[in-house]
Design a protein around this motif. Structure first.
Motif, short mmCIF file in Angstrom:
data_model
loop_
_atom_site.label_atom_id
_atom_site.label_comp_id
_atom_site.label_asym_id
_atom_site.label_seq_id
_atom_site.Cartn_x
_atom_site.Cartn_y
_atom_site.Cartn_z
N HIS A 48 0.84 -1.21 0.00
CA HIS A 48 0.00 0.00 0.00
C HIS A 48 0.87 1.26 0.00
CE1 HIS A 48 -3.15 2.87 1.08
NE2 HIS A 48 -2.35 3.28 2.06
N PHE A 49 1.88 1.29 0.88
CA PHE A 49 2.73 2.48 0.98
C PHE A 49 3.70 2.59 -0.20
CE2 PHE A 49 1.13 2.36 5.29
CZ PHE A 49 0.88 3.70 5.53
N GLN A 50 4.11 1.47 -0.76
CA GLN A 50 5.04 1.49 -1.89
C GLN A 50 4.34 1.76 -3.21
OE1 GLN A 50 7.05 -2.29 -1.50
NE2 GLN A 50 8.76 -1.34 -0.42
N ALA A 51 3.02 1.64 -3.25
CA ALA A 51 2.27 1.78 -4.50
C ALA A 51 2.44 3.15 -5.14
CB ALA A 51 0.78 1.50 -4.26
N ASN A 52 2.63 4.18 -4.35
CA ASN A 52 2.77 5.54 -4.89
C ASN A 52 4.21 5.91 -5.19
OD1 ASN A 52 0.02 6.07 -4.82
ND2 ASN A 52 0.10 6.65 -2.67
N GLY A 53 5.12 4.93 -5.17
CA GLY A 53 6.50 5.16 -5.57
C GLY A 53 7.39 5.67 -4.45
N PRO A 54 8.49 6.32 -4.86
CA PRO A 54 9.46 6.81 -3.87
C PRO A 54 8.81 7.71 -2.82
CG PRO A 54 10.34 7.02 -6.09
CD PRO A 54 8.89 6.62 -6.23
N GLY A 55 9.38 7.67 -1.63
CA GLY A 55 8.84 8.44 -0.52
C GLY A 55 7.95 7.60 0.38
N TRP A 56 7.86 6.30 0.10
CA TRP A 56 6.96 5.44 0.88
C TRP A 56 7.37 5.38 2.34
CZ3 TRP A 56 8.61 1.09 3.41
CH2 TRP A 56 9.84 0.55 3.02
N GLN A 57 8.66 5.46 2.63
CA GLN A 57 9.09 5.42 4.02
C GLN A 57 8.63 6.66 4.77
OE1 GLN A 57 13.19 4.75 3.00
NE2 GLN A 57 13.13 2.68 3.86
N ASP A 58 8.67 7.81 4.10
CA ASP A 58 8.18 9.05 4.72
C ASP A 58 6.67 8.97 4.96
OD1 ASP A 58 10.71 10.25 4.75
OD2 ASP A 58 10.45 11.04 2.72
N ARG A 59 5.94 8.41 3.98
CA ARG A 59 4.49 8.27 4.14
C ARG A 59 4.16 7.30 5.29
NH1 ARG A 59 5.12 8.42 -1.42
NH2 ARG A 59 4.96 6.16 -1.67
N LEU A 60 4.90 6.22 5.39
CA LEU A 60 4.69 5.26 6.47
C LEU A 60 4.99 5.91 7.81
CD1 LEU A 60 4.05 2.40 7.41
CD2 LEU A 60 6.39 1.77 6.91
N ASN A 61 6.07 6.69 7.88
CA ASN A 61 6.43 7.39 9.11
C ASN A 61 5.33 8.38 9.50
OD1 ASN A 61 8.48 7.94 11.20
ND2 ASN A 61 8.51 9.97 10.28
N ALA A 62 4.80 9.10 8.52
CA ALA A 62 3.72 10.06 8.80
C ALA A 62 2.48 9.35 9.32
CB ALA A 62 3.39 10.85 7.53
N ALA A 63 2.14 8.20 8.75
CA ALA A 63 0.98 7.44 9.21
C ALA A 63 1.20 6.93 10.64
CB ALA A 63 0.70 6.28 8.26
N LEU A 64 2.40 6.50 10.94
CA LEU A 64 2.70 6.03 12.30
C LEU A 64 2.64 7.19 13.30
CD1 LEU A 64 5.61 3.55 11.55
CD2 LEU A 64 3.34 2.97 12.39
N ARG A 65 3.15 8.36 12.91
CA ARG A 65 3.09 9.53 13.79
C ARG A 65 1.63 9.91 14.07
NH1 ARG A 65 7.42 12.21 14.97
NH2 ARG A 65 6.35 14.16 15.31
N LYS A 66 0.81 9.86 13.03
CA LYS A 66 -0.62 10.19 13.20
C LYS A 66 -1.30 9.18 14.12
CE LYS A 66 -4.81 11.19 10.58
NZ LYS A 66 -5.42 11.28 9.26
N ALA A 67 -1.02 7.88 13.91
CA ALA A 67 -1.63 6.84 14.73
C ALA A 67 -1.18 6.95 16.19
CB ALA A 67 -1.26 5.46 14.17
N ALA A 68 0.05 7.43 16.40
CA ALA A 68 0.57 7.56 17.76
C ALA A 68 0.13 8.88 18.42
CB ALA A 68 2.10 7.48 17.74
N GLY A 69 -0.58 9.72 17.65
CA GLY A 69 -1.03 10.99 18.18
C GLY A 69 0.07 12.04 18.25
N LEU A 70 1.09 11.89 17.41
CA LEU A 70 2.22 12.82 17.41
C LEU A 70 2.13 13.85 16.30
CD1 LEU A 70 5.02 10.20 18.08
CD2 LEU A 70 3.95 11.74 19.73
N ALA A 71 1.15 13.72 15.43
CA ALA A 71 1.02 14.68 14.32
C ALA A 71 -0.34 15.33 14.34
CB ALA A 71 1.22 13.96 12.99
#
Length: 71
Positions: A48-71
């Motif tokens: 799912h995160f790799q489907a949109n190409g490069p930057g998937w690690q940043d997108r995954l990090n952003a989703a984790l920050r949101k889920a943890a209530g840090l964003a």
């Protein structure tokens, strides 16, 4: 005390780290620094995160920050 006991005690004394040195202390975190880790995630989540190409690690990090209530 036998010579062997004395030798073992001397060896132990020179090879044992002091208690305060044995405690691992982590250096202060650098703001904005990232840390490399190994993480096991489900294949479909990764795809799912790799489907949109490069930057998937940043997108995954952003989703984790949101889920943890840090964003």
């Amino acid at each position: 005390m036998s010579a062997r006991d004395a030798a073992e005690a001397a060896f132990k004394k020179t090879t044992t780290k002091p208690v305060e040195a044995a405690v691992a202390t982590k250096a202060p975190a650098i703001p904005g620094a990232r840390e490399q880790v190994s993480l096991r995630i489900d294949r479909d989540v990764l795809e799912h995160f790799q489907a949109n190409g490069p930057g998937w690690q940043d997108r995954l990090n952003a989703a984790l920050r949101k889920a943890a209530g840090l964003a």
